[in-house]
Write an enzyme that holds these catalytic residues in place. Structure first.
Site, PDB file in Angstrom:
ATOM      1  N   ASP A 131      69.984  70.521  95.107  1.00 27.61           N
ATOM      2  CA  ASP A 131      68.319  70.640  94.845  1.00 27.61           C
ATOM      3  C   ASP A 131      68.350  71.324  93.672  1.00 27.61           C
ATOM      4  O   ASP A 131      67.145  72.103  93.466  1.00 27.61           O
ATOM      5  CB  ASP A 131      67.890  71.305  95.839  1.00 27.61           C
ATOM      6  CG  ASP A 131      68.019  70.622  97.418  1.00 27.61           C
ATOM      7  OD1 ASP A 131      68.141  69.315  97.392  1.00 27.61           O
ATOM      8  OD2 ASP A 131      68.310  71.373  98.477  1.00 27.61           O
TER       9      ASP A 131
ATOM     10  N   LYS B 278      68.153  67.358  90.040  1.00 29.40           N
ATOM     11  CA  LYS B 278      68.852  66.071  89.336  1.00 29.40           C
ATOM     12  C   LYS B 278      68.027  64.895  89.180  1.00 29.40           C
ATOM     13  O   LYS B 278      68.092  64.300  88.270  1.00 29.40           O
ATOM     14  CB  LYS B 278      70.049  65.886  90.292  1.00 29.40           C
ATOM     15  CG  LYS B 278      71.136  66.822  90.500  1.00 29.40           C
ATOM     16  CD  LYS B 278      72.091  66.346  91.440  1.00 29.40           C
ATOM     17  CE  LYS B 278      71.498  66.546  92.917  1.00 29.40           C
ATOM     18  NZ  LYS B 278      71.385  67.750  93.347  1.00 29.40           N
TER      19      LYS B 278
ATOM     20  N   GLY C  38      68.053  64.318  98.573  1.00 29.00           N
ATOM     21  CA  GLY C  38      66.735  63.984  98.410  1.00 29.00           C
ATOM     22  C   GLY C  38      66.480  64.535  97.091  1.00 29.00           C
ATOM     23  O   GLY C  38      66.304  65.816  96.577  1.00 29.00           O
ATOM     24  N   HIS C  39      66.017  63.278  96.233  1.00 29.02           N
ATOM     25  CA  HIS C  39      65.997  63.665  94.665  1.00 29.02           C
ATOM     26  C   HIS C  39      64.265  63.509  94.573  1.00 29.02           C
ATOM     27  O   HIS C  39      63.807  62.283  94.665  1.00 29.02           O
ATOM     28  CB  HIS C  39      66.630  62.806  93.971  1.00 29.02           C
ATOM     29  CG  HIS C  39      68.225  62.806  94.179  1.00 29.02           C
ATOM     30  ND1 HIS C  39      69.053  62.215  93.560  1.00 29.02           N
ATOM     31  CD2 HIS C  39      68.704  64.017  94.989  1.00 29.02           C
ATOM     32  CE1 HIS C  39      70.403  62.678  93.837  1.00 29.02           C
ATOM     33  NE2 HIS C  39      70.278  63.734  94.650  1.00 29.02           N
TER      34      HIS C  39
ATOM     35  N   GLN D  51      74.180  65.648  95.642  1.00 28.80           N
ATOM     36  CA  GLN D  51      74.558  67.310  96.093  1.00 28.80           C
ATOM     37  C   GLN D  51      74.815  68.042  95.029  1.00 28.80           C
ATOM     38  O   GLN D  51      74.490  67.705  93.703  1.00 28.80           O
ATOM     39  CB  GLN D  51      75.622  67.385  97.195  1.00 28.80           C
ATOM     40  CG  GLN D  51      75.166  66.645  98.554  1.00 28.80           C
ATOM     41  CD  GLN D  51      75.223  65.102  98.624  1.00 28.80           C
ATOM     42  OE1 GLN D  51      75.977  64.454  98.144  1.00 28.80           O
ATOM     43  NE2 GLN D  51      74.055  64.736  99.196  1.00 28.80           N
TER      44      GLN D  51
HETATM   45  P1  GDP Z   1      67.525  67.376  93.417  1.00 31.07           P
HETATM   46  O1  GDP Z   1      67.952  66.938  94.621  1.00 31.07           O
HETATM   47  O2  GDP Z   1      68.521  67.915  92.797  1.00 31.07           O
HETATM   48  O3  GDP Z   1      67.073  66.138  92.638  1.00 31.07           O
HETATM   49  O4  GDP Z   1      66.234  68.418  93.671  1.00 31.07           O
HETATM   50  P2  GDP Z   1      65.103  68.201  94.688  1.00 31.07           P
HETATM   51  O5  GDP Z   1      64.313  67.252  94.222  1.00 31.07           O
HETATM   52  O6  GDP Z   1      65.670  68.349  96.090  1.00 31.07           O
HETATM   53  O7  GDP Z   1      64.407  69.637  94.476  1.00 31.07           O
HETATM   54  C1  GDP Z   1      64.070  70.057  93.186  1.00 31.07           C
HETATM   55  C2  GDP Z   1      62.552  70.564  93.686  1.00 31.07           C
HETATM   56  O8  GDP Z   1      61.840  71.251  92.518  1.00 31.07           O
HETATM   57  C3  GDP Z   1      61.587  69.361  93.568  1.00 31.07           C
HETATM   58  O9  GDP Z   1      60.537  69.560  94.394  1.00 31.07           O
HETATM   59  C4  GDP Z   1      61.247  69.171  92.094  1.00 31.07           C
HETATM   60  O10 GDP Z   1      59.867  68.499  92.150  1.00 31.07           O
HETATM   61  C5  GDP Z   1      60.941  70.712  91.858  1.00 31.07           C
HETATM   62  N1  GDP Z   1      61.180  70.899  90.325  1.00 31.07           N
HETATM   63  C6  GDP Z   1      62.033  70.388  89.564  1.00 31.07           C
HETATM   64  N2  GDP Z   1      62.044  70.981  88.280  1.00 31.07           N
HETATM   65  C7  GDP Z   1      61.002  71.824  88.442  1.00 31.07           C
HETATM   66  C8  GDP Z   1      60.565  72.823  87.486  1.00 31.07           C
HETATM   67  O11 GDP Z   1      61.037  72.880  86.395  1.00 31.07           O
HETATM   68  N3  GDP Z   1      59.729  73.562  87.896  1.00 31.07           N
HETATM   69  C9  GDP Z   1      59.062  73.520  88.996  1.00 31.07           C
HETATM   70  N4  GDP Z   1      58.128  74.495  89.485  1.00 31.07           N
HETATM   71  N5  GDP Z   1      59.633  72.710  90.280  1.00 31.07           N
HETATM   72  C10 GDP Z   1      60.587  71.815  89.678  1.00 31.07           C
HETATM   73  P1  IMO Z   2      70.610  66.752  97.101  1.00 27.99           P
HETATM   74  O1  IMO Z   2      71.398  65.555  96.424  1.00 27.99           O
HETATM   75  C1  IMO Z   2      71.263  70.485  99.395  1.00 27.99           C
HETATM   76  C2  IMO Z   2      74.045  70.382 102.613  1.00 27.99           C
HETATM   77  C3  IMO Z   2      73.696  70.353 104.019  1.00 27.99           C
HETATM   78  C4  IMO Z   2      74.722  71.271 104.584  1.00 27.99           C
HETATM   79  C5  IMO Z   2      75.993  70.257 104.017  1.00 27.99           C
HETATM   80  C6  IMO Z   2      76.524  69.277 104.631  1.00 27.99           C
HETATM   81  O2  IMO Z   2      69.353  66.659  97.390  1.00 27.99           O
HETATM   82  O3  IMO Z   2      71.157  67.911  96.002  1.00 27.99           O
HETATM   83  P2  IMO Z   2      75.814  66.869 105.151  1.00 27.99           P
HETATM   84  O4  IMO Z   2      74.716  66.134 105.853  1.00 27.99           O
HETATM   85  O5  IMO Z   2      75.931  66.350 103.865  1.00 27.99           O
HETATM   86  O6  IMO Z   2      77.125  66.618 105.953  1.00 27.99           O
HETATM   87  O7  IMO Z   2      75.673  68.497 104.965  1.00 27.99           O
HETATM   88  O8  IMO Z   2      75.403  69.831 102.700  1.00 27.99           O
HETATM   89  N1  IMO Z   2      73.625  69.101 101.678  1.00 27.99           N
HETATM   90  C7  IMO Z   2      72.673  69.381 100.838  1.00 27.99           C
HETATM   91  N2  IMO Z   2      71.973  70.401 100.413  1.00 27.99           N
HETATM   92  N3  IMO Z   2      71.052  69.211  98.756  1.00 27.99           N
HETATM   93  C8  IMO Z   2      71.566  68.148  99.062  1.00 27.99           C
HETATM   94  O9  IMO Z   2      71.272  66.803  98.394  1.00 27.99           O
HETATM   95  C9  IMO Z   2      72.431  68.039 100.300  1.00 27.99           C
HETATM   96  N4  IMO Z   2      73.286  67.422 100.887  1.00 27.99           N
HETATM   97  C10 IMO Z   2      74.076  68.121 101.739  1.00 27.99           C
HETATM   98  O10 IMO Z   2      72.371  71.127 103.992  1.00 27.99           O
HETATM   99  O11 IMO Z   2      74.683  72.378 104.298  1.00 27.99           O
HETATM  100 MG    MG Z   3      67.539  67.671  96.720  1.00 29.55          MG
END
Ligand code: GDP
Ligand code: IMO
Ligand code: MG
Length: 428
Positions: A13, A16, A40-41, A224
């Site tokens: 998270d 990416k 979850g991206h 991840q």
């Molecule tokens: P990923 O899994 O690495 O793609 O990241 P996620 O989407 O799960 O989580 C990142 C969260 O931060 C999302 O809700 C984005 O919309 C938000 N986000 C990303 N970059 C920024 C930033 O520079 N500032 C803020 N405030 N939010 C951001």
């Molecule tokens: P993105 O790509 C954050 C974590 C779960 C748990 C561990 C194992 O959005 O960054 P799993 O379901 O993979 O067997 O769970 O890994 N986990 C993540 N945490 N972002 C993710 O994906 C994750 N995918 C798995 O919370 O601790």
């Molecule tokens: Mg994510």
């Protein structure tokens, strides 16, 4: 720089999805190599807000080719609903291919993921419950069903007949669960998925190879975070596959000597979802403040993310293991109103300083972070587009992170929207 990997450099998270969405505008091919619908991206661009689990975040470039690689575990139902969501938003997507070697998440994987977690009790990992671990276990055990199998009636039926019987025995004997679906129903359902996804499922080697031969700009989208890597993460609190740069190459079928650059996506602080050690975690009001300002709730499960300071010990380790040469620092704006900001620069264990990441969870749980404290900047940064326009304290914070991490600065995001980005280094 034709082949660039953008990988999560903490526990996931990091942002990416938004980095890939931006860089994909200059790429010809985007490959999601590994992981599954546990990811979850989030992407926010001129087309809307999208939460992607399996579809690569390059899908919004209608000129680009997107590939779901061989080390992805695909839940066809999740993928289909994601494709429908994208179509319903009126997006003209880029081309999409799915490796016929990618494994399929079956209903028993989801059931087992949840039952195994329950059985672990206090020792549960806090998985996303999407069946990812059990699907990878079947792959390693060589009994998994692959996306290509969904296109062949006889192969699917014979593989399913064997596996389903095995799984149903486990479910009833070990967990006392009565199977709710029959072989016939499962067979027809997955054959249906195969029909629906037929146009996308293909051997990806010729497609990837052609792009390599043409030196086309290619982007590998991380799944991840590096600390959730099965080998080099905080085992057993990890996901069930590689999340590392070599893992991204493996899933894409790209040889290691073709990789030109590795971008590490780091959040300006640290978060983690699920169980496991987290030395810089802030459980009190500070953690709450980071969570609320950063909207730190899981994209896939909605769980509150654990929050803490930037950990440069972990960041340096991840940089070294993955060959990160460029830093994408995200969510700097979340720190805008902090008076004082801390960076963990070392670990202390019983009066000894550690200069490595301990592999045993109880040891990592016991370390005490050594902090360096910096002044906050107390003003909004979300409108800034040039590094030199950042408040001096923010420049100092970013520069210190780069120094400790040991890589150059590539970009800084100061908001979730596509244009809320300070670009420093050209990627393609
Ligand atoms: P990923 O899994 O690495 O793609 O990241 P996620 O989407 O799960 O989580 C990142 C969260 O931060 C999302 O809700 C984005 O919309 C938000 N986000 C990303 N970059 C920024 C930033 O520079 N500032 C803020 N405030 N939010 C951001
Ligand atoms: P993105 O790509 C954050 C974590 C779960 C748990 C561990 C194992 O959005 O960054 P799993 O379901 O993979 O067997 O769970 O890994 N986990 C993540 N945490 N972002 C993710 O994906 C994750 N995918 C798995 O919370 O601790
Ligand atoms: Mg994510």
């Amino acid at each position: 720089m034709p082949v660039v990997a953008a990988l999560g450099a903490q526990w996931g998270d990091e942002g990416k999805g938004r980095i890939v969405d931006l860089l994909a505008q200059q790429a010809r091919m985007i490959i999601r190599s590994a992981g599954g619908p546990n990811a979850g991206h989030t992407v926010i661009n001129q087309l809307g807000t999208f939460r992607l689990h399996l579809v690569p975040a390059g899908i919004f470039n209608s000129e680009a080719t997107n590939v779901i690689g061989s080390n992805v575990v695909v839940d066809p139902a999740v993928l289909i609903s994601e494709l429908e969501m994208i179509a319903a938003a009126g997006v003209t997507p880029g081309k999409l291919y799915i490796s016929d070697r990618a494994h399929v998440i079956m209903p028993y994987h989801i059931q087992l993921d949840q039952l195994e977690e329950q059985a672990k009790g206090e020792a549960r990992l806090g998985t996303t419950g999407r069946g990812v671990g059990p699907a990878y276990a079947d792959k390693v055990n060589r009994i998994g069903i692959r996306m290509g199998d969904l296109l062949h009636e006889e192969t699917l039926l014979s593989r399913l007949t064997y596996v389903l019987e095995q799984k149903q025995r486990i479910l009833t004997k070990l967990y006392g669960v009565t199977p709710s679906v029959s072989l016939h129903e499962t067979y027809l359902q997955y054959l249906g998925y195969g029909r629906r996804l037929r146009e996308y499922i293909t051997p990806i080697h010729p497609i990837v190879q052609r792009a390599l031969e043409q030196d086309a700009p290619m982007l590998l989208e991380g799944n991840q975070g590096a600390l959730l890597d099965l080998d080099y993460g905080t085992f057993p609190y990890v996901t069930s596959t590689a999340t590392s740069a070599p893992g991204l190459l493996q899933g894409a079928g790209i040889p290691p000597n073709r990789l030109n650059s590795v971008i590490g996506v780091f959040k300006a602080y640290t978060t983690r979802v699920g169980a496991g050690p987290f030395p810089t975690e802030q459980e009190g009001s500070l953690g709450d403040e980071l969570r609320e300002r950063g909207k730190e709730y899981g994209t896939t499960t909605g769980r509150p993310r654990r929050c803490g300071w930037f950990d440069a010990v972990l960041a340096r380790y991840v940089t070294e293991v993955n060959g990160i040469d460029t830093i994408a620092l995200t969510k700097l704006d979340v720190l805008d109103s902090m008076k004082r900001i801390r960076i963990c620069v070392g670990y202390k264990l019983h009066d000894t300083e550690l200069d490595y990441l301990p592999s045993t969870p109880s040891v990592l749980n016991a370390v005490e972070p050594i902090y360096e404290e910096l002044r906050g900047w107390n003003q909004s940064t979300s409108h800034v587009r040039r590094f030199e326009d950042l408040p001096e304290e923010a420049q100092t914070y970013v520069a210190r992170i780069c120094e400790l991490v040991g890589a150059r600065l590539g970009m800084i995001s100061i908001g979730p929207e596509r244009d809320q980005m300070i670009m420093i280094t050209k990627v393609f």
